[in-house]
Design a protein around this motif. Sequence first.
Motif, PDB file in Angstrom:
ATOM      1  N   LEU A   1     -47.999 -68.860  16.092  1.00 12.79           N
ATOM      2  CA  LEU A   1     -48.071 -68.575  14.659  1.00 12.79           C
ATOM      3  C   LEU A   1     -46.781 -67.922  14.169  1.00 12.79           C
ATOM      4  O   LEU A   1     -46.155 -68.382  13.206  1.00 12.79           O
ATOM      5  CB  LEU A   1     -49.256 -67.663  14.366  1.00 12.79           C
ATOM      6  CG  LEU A   1     -49.361 -67.117  12.931  1.00 12.79           C
ATOM      7  CD1 LEU A   1     -49.524 -68.253  11.934  1.00 12.79           C
ATOM      8  CD2 LEU A   1     -50.516 -66.128  12.824  1.00 12.79           C
ATOM      9  N   HIS A   2     -46.360 -66.852  14.848  1.00 17.90           N
ATOM     10  CA  HIS A   2     -45.140 -66.157  14.432  1.00 17.90           C
ATOM     11  C   HIS A   2     -43.911 -67.047  14.624  1.00 17.90           C
ATOM     12  O   HIS A   2     -42.995 -67.047  13.803  1.00 17.90           O
ATOM     13  CB  HIS A   2     -44.976 -64.861  15.223  1.00 17.90           C
ATOM     14  CG  HIS A   2     -46.150 -63.941  15.104  1.00 17.90           C
ATOM     15  ND1 HIS A   2     -46.912 -63.851  13.972  1.00 17.90           N
ATOM     16  CD2 HIS A   2     -46.696 -63.059  15.999  1.00 17.90           C
ATOM     17  CE1 HIS A   2     -47.875 -62.960  14.155  1.00 17.90           C
ATOM     18  NE2 HIS A   2     -47.764 -62.475  15.369  1.00 17.90           N
TER      19      HIS A   2
ATOM     20  N   ARG B   1     -43.423 -69.614  11.783  1.00  9.49           N
ATOM     21  CA  ARG B   1     -42.821 -69.046  10.572  1.00  9.49           C
ATOM     22  C   ARG B   1     -41.331 -68.785  10.793  1.00  9.49           C
ATOM     23  O   ARG B   1     -40.519 -68.912   9.871  1.00  9.49           O
ATOM     24  CB  ARG B   1     -43.563 -67.771  10.183  1.00  9.49           C
ATOM     25  CG  ARG B   1     -45.041 -68.026   9.852  1.00  9.49           C
ATOM     26  CD  ARG B   1     -45.792 -66.746   9.542  1.00  9.49           C
ATOM     27  NE  ARG B   1     -45.357 -66.159   8.290  1.00  9.49           N
ATOM     28  CZ  ARG B   1     -45.810 -66.525   7.086  1.00  9.49           C
ATOM     29  NH1 ARG B   1     -46.705 -67.486   6.987  1.00  9.49           N
ATOM     30  NH2 ARG B   1     -45.368 -65.935   5.992  1.00  9.49           N
TER      31      ARG B   1
ATOM     32  N   PRO C   1     -45.234 -60.191  10.419  1.00  7.63           N
ATOM     33  CA  PRO C   1     -45.436 -61.506   9.797  1.00  7.63           C
ATOM     34  C   PRO C   1     -46.864 -61.745   9.326  1.00  7.63           C
ATOM     35  O   PRO C   1     -47.090 -62.509   8.391  1.00  7.63           O
ATOM     36  CB  PRO C   1     -45.050 -62.499  10.908  1.00  7.63           C
ATOM     37  CG  PRO C   1     -45.163 -61.715  12.184  1.00  7.63           C
ATOM     38  CD  PRO C   1     -44.806 -60.309  11.833  1.00  7.63           C
ATOM     39  N   LEU C   2     -47.840 -61.097   9.952  1.00  8.15           N
ATOM     40  CA  LEU C   2     -49.225 -61.315   9.543  1.00  8.15           C
ATOM     41  C   LEU C   2     -49.518 -60.749   8.158  1.00  8.15           C
ATOM     42  O   LEU C   2     -50.357 -61.280   7.421  1.00  8.15           O
ATOM     43  CB  LEU C   2     -50.185 -60.696  10.559  1.00  8.15           C
ATOM     44  CG  LEU C   2     -50.308 -61.417  11.906  1.00  8.15           C
ATOM     45  CD1 LEU C   2     -51.337 -60.721  12.771  1.00  8.15           C
ATOM     46  CD2 LEU C   2     -50.673 -62.879  11.714  1.00  8.15           C
TER      47      LEU C   2
ATOM     48  N   GLU D   1     -47.577 -60.737   5.574  1.00  6.22           N
ATOM     49  CA  GLU D   1     -47.152 -61.745   4.602  1.00  6.22           C
ATOM     50  C   GLU D   1     -48.080 -62.955   4.631  1.00  6.22           C
ATOM     51  O   GLU D   1     -48.440 -63.503   3.579  1.00  6.22           O
ATOM     52  CB  GLU D   1     -45.710 -62.178   4.904  1.00  6.22           C
ATOM     53  CG  GLU D   1     -45.153 -63.176   3.908  1.00  6.22           C
ATOM     54  CD  GLU D   1     -43.732 -63.593   4.223  1.00  6.22           C
ATOM     55  OE1 GLU D   1     -43.230 -64.497   3.541  1.00  6.22           O
ATOM     56  OE2 GLU D   1     -43.135 -63.029   5.161  1.00  6.22           O
ATOM     57  N   ALA D   2     -48.478 -63.381   5.839  1.00  6.74           N
ATOM     58  CA  ALA D   2     -49.339 -64.562   5.967  1.00  6.74           C
ATOM     59  C   ALA D   2     -50.675 -64.355   5.262  1.00  6.74           C
ATOM     60  O   ALA D   2     -51.153 -65.234   4.535  1.00  6.74           O
ATOM     61  CB  ALA D   2     -49.558 -64.887   7.442  1.00  6.74           C
TER      62      ALA D   2
ATOM     63  N   HIS E   1     -50.412 -64.087   1.308  1.00  5.05           N
ATOM     64  CA  HIS E   1     -50.190 -65.338   0.580  1.00  5.05           C
ATOM     65  C   HIS E   1     -51.273 -66.383   0.844  1.00  5.05           C
ATOM     66  O   HIS E   1     -51.189 -67.503   0.322  1.00  5.05           O
ATOM     67  CB  HIS E   1     -48.816 -65.919   0.932  1.00  5.05           C
ATOM     68  CG  HIS E   1     -47.671 -65.114   0.405  1.00  5.05           C
ATOM     69  ND1 HIS E   1     -46.985 -64.206   1.178  1.00  5.05           N
ATOM     70  CD2 HIS E   1     -47.118 -65.047  -0.828  1.00  5.05           C
ATOM     71  CE1 HIS E   1     -46.034 -63.630   0.449  1.00  5.05           C
ATOM     72  NE2 HIS E   1     -46.098 -64.120  -0.763  1.00  5.05           N
ATOM     73  N   PHE E   2     -52.276 -66.041   1.642  1.00  2.00           N
ATOM     74  CA  PHE E   2     -53.341 -67.005   1.926  1.00  2.00           C
ATOM     75  C   PHE E   2     -54.218 -67.222   0.696  1.00  2.00           C
ATOM     76  O   PHE E   2     -54.646 -66.267   0.036  1.00  2.00           O
ATOM     77  CB  PHE E   2     -54.210 -66.522   3.095  1.00  2.00           C
ATOM     78  CG  PHE E   2     -55.444 -67.363   3.305  1.00  2.00           C
ATOM     79  CD1 PHE E   2     -55.342 -68.613   3.875  1.00  2.00           C
ATOM     80  CD2 PHE E   2     -56.695 -66.900   2.901  1.00  2.00           C
ATOM     81  CE1 PHE E   2     -56.469 -69.409   4.043  1.00  2.00           C
ATOM     82  CE2 PHE E   2     -57.824 -67.684   3.078  1.00  2.00           C
ATOM     83  CZ  PHE E   2     -57.710 -68.940   3.652  1.00  2.00           C
TER      84      PHE E   2
ATOM     85  N   TYR F   1     -58.622 -68.231   8.876  1.00  2.00           N
ATOM     86  CA  TYR F   1     -58.431 -67.415   7.678  1.00  2.00           C
ATOM     87  C   TYR F   1     -59.500 -67.728   6.633  1.00  2.00           C
ATOM     88  O   TYR F   1     -59.949 -66.833   5.908  1.00  2.00           O
ATOM     89  CB  TYR F   1     -57.036 -67.620   7.103  1.00  2.00           C
ATOM     90  CG  TYR F   1     -55.948 -66.841   7.829  1.00  2.00           C
ATOM     91  CD1 TYR F   1     -56.197 -66.262   9.082  1.00  2.00           C
ATOM     92  CD2 TYR F   1     -54.683 -66.665   7.278  1.00  2.00           C
ATOM     93  CE1 TYR F   1     -55.208 -65.555   9.749  1.00  2.00           C
ATOM     94  CE2 TYR F   1     -53.687 -65.949   7.937  1.00  2.00           C
ATOM     95  CZ  TYR F   1     -53.957 -65.407   9.177  1.00  2.00           C
ATOM     96  OH  TYR F   1     -52.982 -64.698   9.826  1.00  2.00           O
TER      97      TYR F   1
ATOM     98  N   GLU G   1     -55.545 -59.307  12.071  1.00  2.00           N
ATOM     99  CA  GLU G   1     -55.821 -60.279  11.021  1.00  2.00           C
ATOM    100  C   GLU G   1     -57.153 -59.956  10.339  1.00  2.00           C
ATOM    101  O   GLU G   1     -57.261 -59.988   9.105  1.00  2.00           O
ATOM    102  CB  GLU G   1     -55.861 -61.687  11.615  1.00  2.00           C
ATOM    103  CG  GLU G   1     -54.506 -62.179  12.080  1.00  2.00           C
ATOM    104  CD  GLU G   1     -54.579 -63.516  12.779  1.00  2.00           C
ATOM    105  OE1 GLU G   1     -53.865 -64.451  12.380  1.00  2.00           O
ATOM    106  OE2 GLU G   1     -55.355 -63.634  13.745  1.00  2.00           O
TER     107      GLU G   1
END
Length: 289
Positions: free
Chosen positions: A14-15, A18, A162-163, A165-166, A169-170, A244, A263
Amino acid sequence: MKYYIIAGEASGDLHGSRLVQAIKQQDNAADIRAWGGDLMQAAGADIVKHMRDLAFMGFVEVLTHLRTILNNIDWCKKDIASFKPDVLVLVDYPGFNLRIAKWAKASGIRVAYYIAPQVWAWKENRVPDMKKSIDKMLVILPFEKKYFHDKWNWDVDYVGHPLVEAVKHFKPKLEALSSKPVIALLPGSRKQEIKTKLPIMLQAASGFTNYQVVVAKAPAIDDGFYQQMLQDFPDAVSVKHLTYELLSQAKAALVTSGTATLETALFGVPQAVCYKANPISYQIAKRLI
């Protein structure tokens, strides 16, 4: 530029994906060869070793797969040397990546490490060798920059998690997964931990008959692996590539200790964090931590 990236677990994929996207935005001619998963491949990396063949965790599990791990290390060194990257980027996965970092530095290859090993929690004795082997350390937790500077006189770069931001924006795209409130089960990304914990998690959640139990399948694990475990709990359903979405609807969750716990927290879902290790691995870890 030529980049060689190594990520060995689902969170690293995942990271890493990105990271690949960000590199492509800055350098659209980037040649990226990588160890990773489907997400990194979709982002534009040429995957030469898939993470499904790399995820071994626990003392006993590592010992039983030692020949495979050593062969992977040897093959990796040869592949990097043949590719001749401008920079080697290592994503988490310290048991493997720190070995590669030491070799790469000695071979004259620039080394960047993204997501520092959690040496502030255990194995702090790794830091002196890390300083020698890593040209650029990129950390994702705010306190890590101060930790490395104050305790080890090592200036590292804090780049944010990074999570965060992820998740920020989900945007949910699906309708409700169930007319009942949802309990999410996140049993992990490695076959050994899923096989150990998912039946227990299903049993624990099965008593909540007014809720819909939904299992999040790991992207790199084939659906057939889950079939035997799920067929004993016909009221439970499963989703894949929709973690998610699931967390955005869940009222509560049972979560395997790891990246998924963060998460779940970022989605504001109350959770019980769990783990069950091989008995021998557990006894060793209990004495080390």
